[in-house]
Design an enzyme around this catalytic site. Structure first.
Site, short mmCIF file in Angstrom:
data_model
loop_
_atom_site.label_atom_id
_atom_site.label_comp_id
_atom_site.label_asym_id
_atom_site.label_seq_id
_atom_site.Cartn_x
_atom_site.Cartn_y
_atom_site.Cartn_z
N ASN A 113 0.82 -1.22 0.00
CA ASN A 113 0.00 0.00 0.00
C ASN A 113 0.85 1.26 0.00
OD1 ASN A 113 -2.09 -1.82 0.10
ND2 ASN A 113 -3.33 -0.55 1.44
N GLU A 171 1.64 1.66 -3.50
CA GLU A 171 0.40 2.15 -4.15
C GLU A 171 0.31 3.68 -4.02
OE1 GLU A 171 -3.17 -0.20 -3.10
OE2 GLU A 171 -4.07 1.70 -2.50
O1 LIG Z 1 -4.83 -3.15 -2.73
C1 LIG Z 1 -5.91 -2.62 -2.59
O2 LIG Z 1 -6.99 -3.06 -3.01
C2 LIG Z 1 -5.92 -1.30 -1.84
O3 LIG Z 1 -4.64 -1.15 -1.28
C3 LIG Z 1 -6.91 -1.25 -0.72
O4 LIG Z 1 -6.61 -2.28 0.18
C4 LIG Z 1 -6.86 0.09 0.03
O5 LIG Z 1 -6.81 -0.14 1.37
C5 LIG Z 1 -8.04 0.96 -0.07
O6 LIG Z 1 -8.55 0.90 -1.36
C6 LIG Z 1 -7.78 2.41 0.29
O7 LIG Z 1 -6.64 2.61 1.03
P1 LIG Z 1 -6.24 4.09 1.48
O8 LIG Z 1 -7.42 4.63 2.24
O9 LIG Z 1 -5.05 3.95 2.34
O10 LIG Z 1 -6.00 4.88 0.24
#
Ligand SMILES: O=C(O)[C@H](O)[C@@H](O)[C@H](O)[C@H](O)COP(=O)(O)O
Ligand SMILES: NC(=O)c1ccc[n+]([C@@H]2O[C@H](COP(=O)([O-])OP(=O)(O)OC[C@H]3O[C@@H](n4cnc5c(N)ncnc54)[C@H](O)[C@@H]3O)[C@@H](O)[C@H]2O)c1
Length: 301
Positions: A175, A178
């Site tokens: 994440n 991400e």
């Molecule tokens: O791999 C995934 O599908 C994403 O990482 C997901 O798990 C994430 O937790 C949320 O979509 C939002 O996360 P944030 O609120 O930290 O942006």
């Protein structure tokens, strides 16, 4: 194989339908009457009472939690425990902190209840059609449940990555990555938007999707949003942060690894939430004081 699921939210509901489509016998627990009715129409058995849910599951039970990280996971486990038997397994598919998962593995293990931590990725579309599953826990427990993970991943990634905590540790770092990738796409598009050429950004992202080095799921969802609304007028530029990237940055600091892109992406989200803008006010004030530069008056909220 049979799988019980608790937490029929944005992720749990599509995960249940995905499992059903892939041939799993899915049983859910939710107190949502409308959701129960909808799931029944979809051929998924559901129970509003936890006792009925656990009684309906074959032994040893496999129960997947898809509830918010933290207290909700501990509370759900506490409610489940009196209803479980030795050899049952709890699977946490949410974004829990890996140390919480290690603690839960230990505490449940002391009561002969198995525990697997599963970092689940791919968003709601992944939950519905095939999720990427990063798994931590005991090899024998994983092996017994592997068909469940293979089914839910639907050909996407799915693997036991290490001992207890490994699934959520890897998901935490995932994440953070991400955040950096999302921020880079956002910044690149902002430069293009303010640049000198009259570019249509929905067309830019559409062409990038087809074979460019920056193609991928994050660009796909960007392109989908821009195709609907190229100027994103309906969205305020305020970005929440659920916690995993905070933990990634904390971990980088703890072990002394430099991670400036992830940290900056996280801080950019904090800044997007900052209505006061006191840092920028201070900088503007300093320029006025030392250079006589003009400031723009604050109009308030
Ligand atoms: O791999 C995934 O599908 C994403 O990482 C997901 O798990 C994430 O937790 C949320 O979509 C939002 O996360 P944030 O609120 O930290 O942006
Ligand atoms: N939304 C995503 O893209 C995504 C992707 C991967 C992982 N996750 C993670 O999966 C988990 C669930 O996310 P979501 O997006 O489905 O959240 P959500 O808020 O949409 O759903 C959470 C569900 O848990 C239930 N719940 C809340 N508190 C509870 C409690 N104390 N006891 C029992 N049930 C409770 C809610 O009723 C709801 O059905 C979170 O840890 C999240 O970080 C989310």
């Amino acid at each position: 194989m049979e799988l019980g699921i608790i937490g029929m939210g944005k992720m749990g509901l599509p995960l249940a339908l995905n499992g059903r489509d892939k041939g799993l016998d899915i049983v859910v627990h939710t107190t949502g009457v409308e959701k129960l009715a909808m799931l029944e129409r979809e051929g998924v058995r559901g129970f509003a009472r936890l006792e009925e849910f656990t009684a309906a599951l074959r032994r040893p039970r496999a129960i997947w939690l898809m509830v918010p990280a933290g207290k909700a996971v501990d509370d759900t486990i506490a409610r489940l425990l009196p209803l479980l038997e030795g050899g049952d397994c709890i699977i946490d598919g949410g974004n829990s902190h890996y140390r919480d998962s290690q603690r839960r593995h230990q505490e449940l293990g002391d009561r002969d209840i198995h525990f697997l931590d599963v970092g689940t990725s791919g968003g709601t579309g992944g939950a519905r059609n095939g999720a990427c599953l990063m798994i931590g826990g005991d090899a024998a427990v994983y092996a017994a449940l592997e068909p469940v993970f293979v089914a839910l991943s639907g050909g996407m990634g799915c693997a036991l990555l290490g001992p207890s905590g490994a699934g959520h540790y890897v998901k935490m770092i995932h994440n953070g990555i991400e955040y950096g990738m999302m921020q880079a796409i956002g910044e690149g598009l902002e430069i293009l938007r303010h640049g000198p050429l009259p570019l249509e950004l929905d067309r830019v992202t559409a062409v990038w999707q087809r074979g460019s080095i920056v193609s991928g799921l994050l660009l796909d969802v960007t392109a989908a949003a821009l195709a609907r609304e190229p100027g994103l007028e309906s969205i305020q530029g305020i970005v929440a942060a659920s916690g995993e990237a905070n933990w990634t940055v904390e971990e980088a600091v703890r072990i002394g690894v430099s991670a400036p892109v992830i940290a900056t992406a996280l801080f950019s989200r904090f800044k997007s939430q900052d209505k006061l803008r006191y840092a920028e006010k201070t900088v503007a004030a300093m320029r006025r004081e030392f250079g006589g530069h003009s400031v723009v008056a604050d109009q308030g909220e």
